[in-house]
Scaffold this motif. Structure first.
Motif, PDB file in Angstrom:
ATOM      1  N   ASN A  46       0.814  -1.261   0.175  1.00 52.68           N
ATOM      2  CA  ASN A  46       0.034   0.073  -0.107  1.00 52.68           C
ATOM      3  C   ASN A  46       0.777   1.292  -0.069  1.00 52.68           C
ATOM      4  O   ASN A  46       0.542   2.100  -0.738  1.00 52.68           O
ATOM      5  N   GLY A  59      -4.388   3.077   3.501  1.00 51.59           N
ATOM      6  CA  GLY A  59      -4.006   1.854   3.456  1.00 51.59           C
ATOM      7  C   GLY A  59      -2.594   1.493   4.157  1.00 51.59           C
ATOM      8  O   GLY A  59      -2.418   0.531   4.697  1.00 51.59           O
ATOM      9  N   ILE A 108      -8.478   1.190  -2.685  1.00 45.94           N
ATOM     10  CA  ILE A 108      -7.860  -0.049  -1.741  1.00 45.94           C
ATOM     11  C   ILE A 108      -8.037  -1.453  -2.103  1.00 45.94           C
ATOM     12  O   ILE A 108      -7.855  -2.339  -1.416  1.00 45.94           O
TER      13      ILE A 108
END
Length: 553
Positions: free
Chosen positions: A152, A376, A476
């Motif tokens: 992420n 994230g 995400i």
């Protein structure tokens, strides 16, 4: 490797993630420019995505076929570091070939457009090799339990590239002065705006690729890591994927042939093109489920495809990448097309925009992905429970501030307020999901469906920002889908990861399909394809949960 060395290595590694984002997002500005410059239709303009993302699929498939032939993982034999270096060199070749390919090209010179696609295809091949190596490389740099968070973090850097890419490309091609649509078209016709600037741009990009390759080669902190997993052959899966590739090649080959005579297409020809695009899409779905059906009865030879969570995940990656790319790739046409000639309004009822004016909205869309990926990545830094709650609120607006800074003065106060509300909706989704990947996908898929429906049926800035919020809700999904899809694969994890990378193919098929729907029906109604993609992603959350529960995972 020590924690300090891991951080240094990760810092070096994420540079390639920036490149992927910068070039991919730049296509959103380049596509409408190509449509105007080369006098092509909406489907043809989407071939930019077909070439770029199709290269990801073919590159990953080629590695898998080669590995199956020699019964040894080619990439692992090289090592992740060398794989990235080789990928950068291939991308540099594609970027540098752009100069001779488009040299002295004139407005309306359609054959040159196909040379542009070839150059982008070669750049994409290099990206395919880089991404196949870089994703597991990121996972290897530290605690495996935080591998998805590191991904992420790398994705956040990738998204910063997607945020500034459209703005930089627009400045290079169009200059800093906004032009009216008529002024822009006239300047192109008068050759005042040419592809010379694109040539110089890609020379610069090619040099950067070479510099990055040198950085990786001479970096002592970045070891040539290899996986300990043994290569698992899957000849039946290989044959199915090769068969799928042939079907897709035939479908697009026939479509390309219908454009070769240069005559305006009849309604029958347009309908044939659309049918062939649906056949290509259906071939992907049928091939993947066929493989899983056969594998569930006779697992030998199918490898990772015997796991339903992987098969479902392959189609989820396919639709996720497809919807992420197609929303912004067709957005330029939506904003610049004329629905009301008297008042100069587009289908949303807003002022018709030119290619240069579209760039900030493409940047805002990709910026939405950056916002979600920054959120994230919060867990990587081990915040306390209380601090994490505050960061979930603050980080998205800090990221939004970066977007506003990059696009300083480009948005009105009303537009800033509308997107702030969209960001607040995303924050609410994160709080409801509570770091559960299935819950996260479920919530953001529902939000994606609702936003696309508003975009299809709505008008004005509400509809525009509903479409732009698609970036926030897609942001995400990649790590969630990836993690769920390889859960429980054991020795087939590396192979399953390769299959998932192949399904970036969605970015090559879904945008051209939407483009052809726009050619036949209307650009706004073509966004039904985005609604359907989010519906599958919602379906995926229920099916994959059931599949994992049956395996006790």
């Amino acid at each position: 490797m020590s924690s300090k060395n891991n951080q240094s290595a990760l810092t070096t590694l994420v540079t390639v993630f920036f490149f992927w984002g910068f070039i991919a997002a730049s296509n959103g500005v380049f596509i409408p420019f190509c449509k105007t410059y080369f006098n092509i239709d909406q489907f043809q303009s989407q071939l930019v995505d077909f070439a770029f993302y199709g290269a990801y699929y073919l590159g990953a498939l080629f590695l898998f076929v080669m590995s199956s032939s020699i019964k040894k993982d080619v990439l692992n034999n090289w090592g992740y570091k060398k794989g990235i270096i080789y990928g950068l060199l291939v991308s540099a070749l594609g970027a540098l070939l752009m100069y001779p390919f488009i040299d002295e090209a004139q407005q309306g010179d359609t054959p040159v457009f196909y040379l542009v696609l070839l150059a982008l295809f070669i750049v994409g091949l290099g990206f395919s090799l880089q991404q196949t190596a870089a994703n597991p490389f990121v996972y290897s740099l530290g605690d495996p339990n935080k591998g998805s968070q590191r991904l992420n973090l790398a994705g956040g850097v990738n998204s910063f590239g997607t945020t500034i890419g459209p703005i930089v490309i627009a400045l290079i091609i169009f200059g800093s002065t906004p032009l009216s649509g008529d002024e822009l078209n006239q300047m192109i016709k008068n050759n005042e705006i040419t592809l010379n600037t694109v040539q110089l741009l890609y020379i610069g990009v090619g040099v950067l690729f070479l510099a990055a390759a040198a950085l990786f080669h001479f970096s002592k902190k970045l070891k040539n890591t290899k996986s300990n997993d043994s290569f698992e052959p899957a000849n039946k899966a290989k044959n199915t994927l090769v068969g799928l590739t042939i079907i897709i090649a035939v479908c697009f080959g026939v479509i390309f042939n219908t454009y070769s005579n240069g005559k305006e297409a009849t309604a029958a020809v347009e309908n044939t093109r659309l049918i062939l695009l649906f056949v290509a899409l259906l071939a992907v779905v049928v091939s993947v489920f066929f493989a899983n059906s056969r594998a569930s009865k006779t697992p030998k030879g199918w490898g990772a495809m015997k796991y339903p969570q992987l098969v479902l995940g392959m189609l989820a990656i396919f639709t996720y990448v497809g919807v992420e790319v197609t929303i912004q790739s067709n957005l330029g046409e939506l904003l610049k097309s004329v629905a009301d000639k008297v008042n100069n309004l587009n289908p949303l009822g807003l002022k018709v925009m030119n290619d240069a004016e579209i760039a900030p909205f493409i940047s805002l869309y990709w910026g939405g992905l950056m916002i979600g990926r920054w959120v994230g990545a919060i867990t990587v830094f081990n915040p306390s429970k209380g601090l994490k709650k505050w960061l979930l609120i603050l980080v998205p607006y800090v990221a939004f501030g970066v977007i506003l800074l990059v696009n300083f003065g480009k948005y009105s106060s009303n537009e800033i307020l509308l997107f702030s509300i969209c960001v607040a909706t995303q924050i609410g989704g994160f709080f409801l999901a509570k770091d559960n990947p299935i819950a996260t996908l479920k919530i953001f898929s529902i939000l994606g469906i609702l936003s696309m429906l508003i975009g299809v049926f709505g008008s004005g800035q509400l509809a525009l920002f509903a479409l732009l919020s698609g970036g926030l809700f897609c942001s995400i999904m990649w790590p969630c889908i990836f993690a769920l899809s390889i859960t429980g694969l054991g020795k087939y994890t590396a192979q399953g990861s390769a299959f998932l990378i192949m399904m970036i193919l969605g970015g090559a098929i879904i945008p051209p399909l939407q483009g052809k729907l726009a050619d036949i029906f209307s650009i706004q109604s073509s966004y039904w394809i985005a609604v359907i993609c989010f519906v599958y992603l919602l379906f995926y959350t229920f099916k994959t949960k059931t599949a994992l529960q049956k395996q006790g995972l």
